[in-house]
Design a protein around this motif. Structure first.
Motif, PDB file in Angstrom:
ATOM      1  N   GLY A  23     -11.521  -9.386 -11.819  1.00 45.37           N
ATOM      2  CA  GLY A  23     -12.399  -9.350 -12.983  1.00 45.37           C
ATOM      3  C   GLY A  23     -12.046  -8.339 -14.041  1.00 45.37           C
ATOM      4  O   GLY A  23     -12.742  -8.241 -15.058  1.00 45.37           O
ATOM      5  N   GLY A  24     -10.996  -7.567 -13.856  1.00 45.48           N
ATOM      6  CA  GLY A  24     -10.547  -6.649 -14.889  1.00 45.48           C
ATOM      7  C   GLY A  24     -11.069  -5.236 -14.800  1.00 45.48           C
ATOM      8  O   GLY A  24     -10.627  -4.367 -15.558  1.00 45.48           O
ATOM      9  N   THR A  25     -12.015  -4.976 -13.907  1.00 41.53           N
ATOM     10  CA  THR A  25     -12.516  -3.610 -13.747  1.00 41.53           C
ATOM     11  C   THR A  25     -11.456  -2.753 -13.081  1.00 41.53           C
ATOM     12  O   THR A  25     -10.870  -3.161 -12.085  1.00 41.53           O
ATOM     13  N   PRO A  26     -11.193  -1.545 -13.609  1.00 42.24           N
ATOM     14  CA  PRO A  26     -10.170  -0.686 -12.995  1.00 42.24           C
ATOM     15  C   PRO A  26     -10.460  -0.413 -11.521  1.00 42.24           C
ATOM     16  O   PRO A  26     -11.612  -0.263 -11.115  1.00 42.24           O
ATOM     17  N   LEU A  27      -9.409  -0.357 -10.732  1.00 36.61           N
ATOM     18  CA  LEU A  27      -9.530  -0.116  -9.302  1.00 36.61           C
ATOM     19  C   LEU A  27      -8.698   1.086  -8.900  1.00 36.61           C
ATOM     20  O   LEU A  27      -7.663   1.380  -9.500  1.00 36.61           O
ATOM     21  N   LEU A  28      -9.154   1.763  -7.863  1.00 32.86           N
ATOM     22  CA  LEU A  28      -8.340   2.774  -7.195  1.00 32.86           C
ATOM     23  C   LEU A  28      -8.074   2.277  -5.787  1.00 32.86           C
ATOM     24  O   LEU A  28      -8.955   1.674  -5.154  1.00 32.86           O
ATOM     25  N   ALA A  29      -6.860   2.507  -5.315  1.00 29.63           N
ATOM     26  CA  ALA A  29      -6.466   2.027  -3.999  1.00 29.63           C
ATOM     27  C   ALA A  29      -6.185   3.198  -3.082  1.00 29.63           C
ATOM     28  O   ALA A  29      -5.644   4.224  -3.498  1.00 29.63           O
ATOM     29  N   ALA A  30      -6.566   3.049  -1.838  1.00 27.37           N
ATOM     30  CA  ALA A  30      -6.213   4.005  -0.791  1.00 27.37           C
ATOM     31  C   ALA A  30      -5.595   3.207   0.341  1.00 27.37           C
ATOM     32  O   ALA A  30      -5.917   2.031   0.523  1.00 27.37           O
ATOM     33  N   PHE A  31      -4.716   3.843   1.087  1.00 34.53           N
ATOM     34  CA  PHE A  31      -4.142   3.117   2.205  1.00 34.53           C
ATOM     35  C   PHE A  31      -3.739   4.057   3.322  1.00 34.53           C
ATOM     36  O   PHE A  31      -3.350   5.199   3.092  1.00 34.53           O
ATOM     37  N   GLY A  32      -3.908   3.539   4.535  1.00 31.30           N
ATOM     38  CA  GLY A  32      -3.483   4.273   5.699  1.00 31.30           C
ATOM     39  C   GLY A  32      -1.991   4.101   5.920  1.00 31.30           C
ATOM     40  O   GLY A  32      -1.385   3.125   5.464  1.00 31.30           O
ATOM     41  N   VAL A  33      -1.417   5.053   6.604  1.00 29.10           N
ATOM     42  CA  VAL A  33       0.011   5.017   6.924  1.00 29.10           C
ATOM     43  C   VAL A  33       0.138   4.932   8.435  1.00 29.10           C
ATOM     44  O   VAL A  33      -0.468   5.720   9.168  1.00 29.10           O
ATOM     45  N   ARG A  34       0.902   3.984   8.905  1.00 27.89           N
ATOM     46  CA  ARG A  34       1.123   3.818  10.323  1.00 27.89           C
ATOM     47  C   ARG A  34       2.603   3.588  10.550  1.00 27.89           C
ATOM     48  O   ARG A  34       3.341   3.266   9.614  1.00 27.89           O
ATOM     49  N   PRO A  35       3.080   3.744  11.773  1.00 30.34           N
ATOM     50  CA  PRO A  35       4.513   3.534  12.023  1.00 30.34           C
ATOM     51  C   PRO A  35       4.932   2.123  11.640  1.00 30.34           C
ATOM     52  O   PRO A  35       4.137   1.177  11.730  1.00 30.34           O
ATOM     53  N   PRO A  36       6.173   1.952  11.201  1.00 29.75           N
ATOM     54  CA  PRO A  36       6.650   0.610  10.840  1.00 29.75           C
ATOM     55  C   PRO A  36       6.494  -0.362  11.995  1.00 29.75           C
ATOM     56  O   PRO A  36       6.796  -0.039  13.140  1.00 29.75           O
ATOM     57  N   ASP A  37       5.986  -1.545  11.678  1.00 33.08           N
ATOM     58  CA  ASP A  37       5.787  -2.569  12.698  1.00 33.08           C
ATOM     59  C   ASP A  37       5.880  -3.929  12.018  1.00 33.08           C
ATOM     60  O   ASP A  37       5.100  -4.211  11.098  1.00 33.08           O
ATOM     61  N   PRO A  38       6.802  -4.780  12.434  1.00 32.51           N
ATOM     62  CA  PRO A  38       6.968  -6.070  11.759  1.00 32.51           C
ATOM     63  C   PRO A  38       5.799  -7.023  11.950  1.00 32.51           C
ATOM     64  O   PRO A  38       5.760  -8.081  11.319  1.00 32.51           O
ATOM     65  N   ASN A  39       4.844  -6.660  12.797  1.00 30.35           N
ATOM     66  CA  ASN A  39       3.683  -7.506  13.037  1.00 30.35           C
ATOM     67  C   ASN A  39       2.445  -6.999  12.304  1.00 30.35           C
ATOM     68  O   ASN A  39       1.392  -7.628  12.349  1.00 30.35           O
TER      69      ASN A  39
END
Length: 420
Positions: free
Chosen positions: A133-149
Motif C-alpha cells: 500500500g505504499g506506507t514506509p516499512l522497517l524490516a528486522a530479521f534474525g540471523v541463523r546458520p546457513p541452511d538450504p532448507n
C-alpha cells in the motif's frame, strides 16, 4: 550504468549466517553494505541496522531510526519463543526503546544505494512497501546458520511499531517451492477460515518475485496470541476441520486407485531415476499398495507440519501458521501422525525408529476419534512414513540436502514394518 560496489569487506562475502541472510535480503550488488563505516563515494544511506551482538556472532539485525519499530522487532510475539531466546530478545528490546542511543554498543550496518538509483529498484523492503500500500516499512530479521532448507524471513513494521507482516524469501529451488506452496494454501484457506473448529490461518498479503527469489508476505499473527503447550493434547476437531476444509465428512475410498497412491508412486519412481534410495522407495510404495490397497478410509487435506510450535490460541480460537507443506488428497490422520512423529524426533531427540513407534501409539490412542479402525490406523502410519521420506527426498532433490535424521533411517524403518 552504475558500477558494482567492491564487496571485499561486504557482509555478503561472509560464509556464516550473516553472509547468507544478507545475500538473500540484499541480492542486488549495486547496494552497498558497510559495517561501522560510511557509505562508498557516490552512495546515499537508506537504512541502518544494529548488528546484535556482533558481525561474528550476529543473531539479529535491528532497524534503527524508529525506536518503536526497533523495540517491536524484538518484543513482538516473544511469548511464542523458547525461554532463552525470549530473555535475550527482551533485554535487547528494552535497549531498543531508547533508539540508536540504546543500541549504540552494537555495530551498525549501513545500507546505501548509488545516487540517482531509486531505492525501490534495488531494495526488497521498498518493493514490499509498495506491495502493501505504499506506507514506509522497517524490516528486522534474525540471523541463523546457513541452511538450504530454511528461508530468511523479514519482520515488517511501521514506524509506530505496528507489525505489518512477515516476508518469507524462497532463495533456492527447495525454499522457492515451499514459499509458493504456502502462498497457494493461504489463498485457498481464505474461504474456509471462519468455518467451525477450523484453525485461523494468517492471510496472504502479497506474493512477488524478486531477483530470482519468490517472496510471500504473510499477515502478522494477532498481537496477543499465545502458544499451545508442547504437551498439548491433540485437537481432533481442528484436525478434522482442516482435513475437510470446514465441510462434512467425505465418503471412504480404498487406497488403491487414490490420488495419494498415484502421487507417491510417481514421486518414488522419480526418486529411483535419481538414485539415493529411490529404488527402495519404489519397493516401499509397492508394499504399501500390496498390504493396504483394499483398505478404505477418508482422504482430505492436511496442514503438513501440525506441531505444537506452529499452533497458538487467540480469543478462544486455535491459530495455525506455517502451511508450506499443506496439500490435498492424503489419508485423514496424517496430521495426527506428524504431530506424534515430530514430538518424538524434535522434542525428545528420538531416532526415526522410535518416532515411528510413537506414531503407532498415538494413532492407537486417538485414532478412533478420527474414525480410524485398526487397519486404517496401520495404513495411516505406513503411508505417513512413506510421505515423510518422499518429502525428505523432494527437499534434497531441490538442493536442500538430506536430513540425516530421516535418510536413510526412514527407509530402514519402512522396510522393517513391511517385512514384519
Amino acid at each position: 550504468m552504475t558500477a558494482q560496489v567492491d564487496a571485499t569487506a561486504d557482509p555478503r562475502s561472509r560464509t556464516d549466517g550473516l553472509g547468507w541472510v544478507s545475500r538473500a535480503v540484499f541480492p542486488d550488488r549495486r547496494v552497498a553494505l558497510t559495517v561501522g563505516g560510511d557509505p562508498p563515494a557516490g552512495h546515499r544511506a537508506v537504512a541502518h541496522y544494529a548488528v546484535v551482538p556482533s558481525p561474528a556472532r550476529a543473531r539479529f539485525l535491528v532497524p534503527l531510526g524508529a525506536p518503536r519499530a526497533a523495540a517491536a522487532s524484538l518484543l513482538a510475539y516473544n511469548a511464542l519463543r523458547p525461554p532463552k531466546v525470549r530473555a535475550l530478545r527482551a533485554a535487547v528490546g528494552g535497549l531498543a526503546r531508547f533508539g540508536a542511543v540504546g543500541l549504540a554498543p552494537f555495530p551498525t550496518l549501513t545500507v546505501s544505494v548509488p545516487a540517482g538509483v531509486p531505492a525501490a529498484e534495488v531494495l526488497l523492503t521498498e518493493r514490499l512497501a509498495d506491495a502493501l500500500g505504499g506506507t514506509p516499512l522497517l524490516a528486522a530479521f534474525g540471523v541463523r546458520p546457513p541452511d538450504p532448507n530454511h528461508k530468511p524471513t523479514l519482520q515488517l513494521f511501521g514506524a509506530d511499531g505496528r507489525p505489518r507482516g512477515y516476508a518469507k524469501i524462497g532463495w533456492n529451488d527447495a525454499t522457492r517451492a515451499l514459499v509458493t506452496a504456502e502462498a497457494a494454501a493461504l489463498r485457498a484457506l481464505a474461504t474456509v477460515a471462519g468455518a467451525a473448529d477450523h484453525p485461523v490461518p494468517p492471510g496472504l498479503l502479497a506474493e512477488l518475485t524478486w531477483a530470482d527469489q519468490v517472496v510471500a508476505v504473510i499477515e502478522p499473527l494477532p498481537p496477543a496470541v499465545r502458544g499451545v503447550p508442547v504437551d498439548d493434547q491433540p485437537r481432533i476437531a481442528a484436525l478434522l476441520a482442516v482435513a475437510r476444509r470446514g465441510g462434512p465428512a467425505t465418503p471412504l475410498r480404498p487406497l488403491a486407485g487414490s490420488a495419494f497412491l498415484a502421487r507417491v508412486t510417481a514421486q518414488a519412481q522419480r526418486a529411483a531415476d535419481g538414485g539415493a534410495g529411490g529404488a527402495r522407495a519404489v519397493d516401499a510404495v509397492q508394499a504399501l499398495a500390496r498390504q493396504h490397497g483394499g483398505t478404505e478410509l477418508e482422504f482430505g487435506h492436511w496442514h503438513g507440519d501440525w506441531v505444537p510450535w506452529n499452533l497458538g490460541e487467540h480469543a478462544g480460537r486455535l491459530v495455525a501458521w506455517d502451511w508450506e507443506h499443506s496439500g490435498p488428497d492424503v489419508p485423514v490422520g496424517f496430521d495426527l501422525a506428524h504431530d506424534a512423529f515430530q514430538r518424538a524426533l524434535v522434542l525428545r531427540g528420538d531416532p526415526a525408529v522410535v518416532a515411528a513407534d510413537a506414531v503407532d501409539a498415538y494413532l492407537d490412542r486417538h485414532g478412533d476419534r478420527l474414525g480410524l479402525g485398526p487397519a486404517q490406523r496401520r495404513l495411516v502410519a505406513d503411508g505417513y512414513l512413506v510421505e515423510m521420506w518422499l518429502r525428505t527426498w523432494r527437499l534434497a532433490d531441490a538442493g536442500a540436502g538430506w536430513n540425516a535424521a530421516l535418510h536413510p533411517a526412514l527407509l530402514d524403518v519402512i522396510e522393517k514394518r513391511h517385512s514384519g
